[in-house]
Enzyme design. Structure first.
Site, PDB file in Angstrom:
ATOM      1  N   GLU A   1     -11.803   2.230   5.685  1.00  0.00           N
ATOM      2  CA  GLU A   1     -10.764   2.578   6.652  1.00  0.00           C
ATOM      3  C   GLU A   1     -10.854   4.076   6.975  1.00  0.00           C
ATOM      4  O   GLU A   1     -10.012   4.871   6.572  1.00  0.00           O
ATOM      5  CB  GLU A   1      -9.374   2.221   6.109  1.00  0.00           C
ATOM      6  CG  GLU A   1      -8.307   2.243   7.203  1.00  0.00           C
ATOM      7  CD  GLU A   1      -6.919   1.921   6.687  1.00  0.00           C
ATOM      8  OE1 GLU A   1      -6.179   1.202   7.378  1.00  0.00           O
ATOM      9  OE2 GLU A   1      -6.565   2.385   5.584  1.00  0.00           O
TER      10      GLU A   1
ATOM     11  N   GLU B   1       0.814  -1.214   0.000  1.00  0.00           N
ATOM     12  CA  GLU B   1       0.000   0.000   0.000  1.00  0.00           C
ATOM     13  C   GLU B   1       0.847   1.264   0.000  1.00  0.00           C
ATOM     14  O   GLU B   1       1.593   1.511   0.959  1.00  0.00           O
ATOM     15  CB  GLU B   1      -0.909   0.025   1.236  1.00  0.00           C
ATOM     16  CG  GLU B   1      -1.792   1.261   1.299  1.00  0.00           C
ATOM     17  CD  GLU B   1      -2.598   1.334   2.589  1.00  0.00           C
ATOM     18  OE1 GLU B   1      -3.661   1.990   2.568  1.00  0.00           O
ATOM     19  OE2 GLU B   1      -2.166   0.758   3.601  1.00  0.00           O
TER      20      GLU B   1
END
Length: 260
Positions: A240, A143
């Protein structure tokens, strides 16, 4: 149709961690993700998933000493043995919990570091992780994280992450596309999704810039959700974000998608 996973590290903080599974299921989520499972026995987490009809979408491999500020090991020269142990532990948990995605954090790099050396370490480590994970059908995801929230983080751009995956050459090594981080660093999210979808293994969302619900801020998420659908993405979209107030009270944005 978009499929959403509640991130239990950020959402449902009104509840003790093990009670967040039931709270997410009660609100209509069919999957969950979180940062780390390692404070709880894997069997207990699997029991919570099964009791609430939930799928585990993702968690992170051990990141080093999180409390001391470490944010991953993969790019850090000299920490290779610790990294391999961390991958082993993550795969042990995944084998019990049942998720097929594990996020590997890159780590923080000093401003004066030899980036070529860190990149070489990173490439070697993520290739190792992908090979180890392939044996049990797990995909490793990388990520890019924005430098405002995590200064010094090694990986910040989508094209850099995609290049690492291509260079490693493992079919089960993909990019975790977090729309929040991407918007802060690069923008032009729709075009990057179109460009990179074949190499994307997981997607996450949050409002920008405050990282609250995806119904406020500078991103048009209904448009992005339709685009992601049209591009054939079959995975979970991880929520998230930090709720502005109560988690359940802020889920008005989700209701149209639960009814599809």
């Amino acid at each position: 149709m978009p499929r959403f996973a509640a991130n239990l590290s950020m959402m449902y903080n009104e509840h003790a961690f093990l009670d967040r599974f039931a709270a997410a299921a009660a609100d209509g989520f069919q999957a969950v993700e979180y940062l780390f499972p390692y404070e709880h026995p894997a069997a207990e987490l699997r029991a919570r998933l099964d009791a609430n009809g939930l799928t585990q979408a993702l968690f992170n491999a051990p990141p080093g000493d999180w409390a001391a500020g470490e944010r991953g090991l993969a790019s850090l020269p000299g920490r290779e043995a610790e990294f391999r142990d961390a991958i082993g532990r993550a795969l042990e948990y995944a084998g019990v919990i049942g998720n097929d995605r594990v996020h590997v954090m890159a780590g923080l790099v000093p401003a004066d570091a030899d980036r070529a050396r860190y990149r070489a370490t990173y490439l070697e480590n993520v290739a190792y992780a992908a090979k180890a994970a392939a044996a049990q059908g797990v995909t490793i995801v990388l990520e890019p994280i924005n430098t405002r929230d995590m200064p010094g983080y090694f990986l910040n751009r989508q094209d850099d992450a995609q290049a690492i995956c291509k260079e490693a050459g493992a079919a089960n090594l993909k990019v975790q596309f977090d729309c929040y981080h991407c918007q802060i660093v690069e923008g032009d999210i729709a075009m990057k999704l179109r460009r990179d979808m074949a190499g994307i293994g997981h997607i996450q969302i949050a409002g920008v810039p405050e990282r609250h619900e995806p119904d406020l801020g500078e991103l048009n998420y209904p448009y992005l959700f339709d685009l992601i659908d049209s591009l054939g993405y079959q995975g979970w979209i991880g929520c998230e974000y930090r709720p502005r107030a109560g988690t359940s009270e802020g889920l008005g944005w989700l209701k149209p998608y639960l009814g599809r």
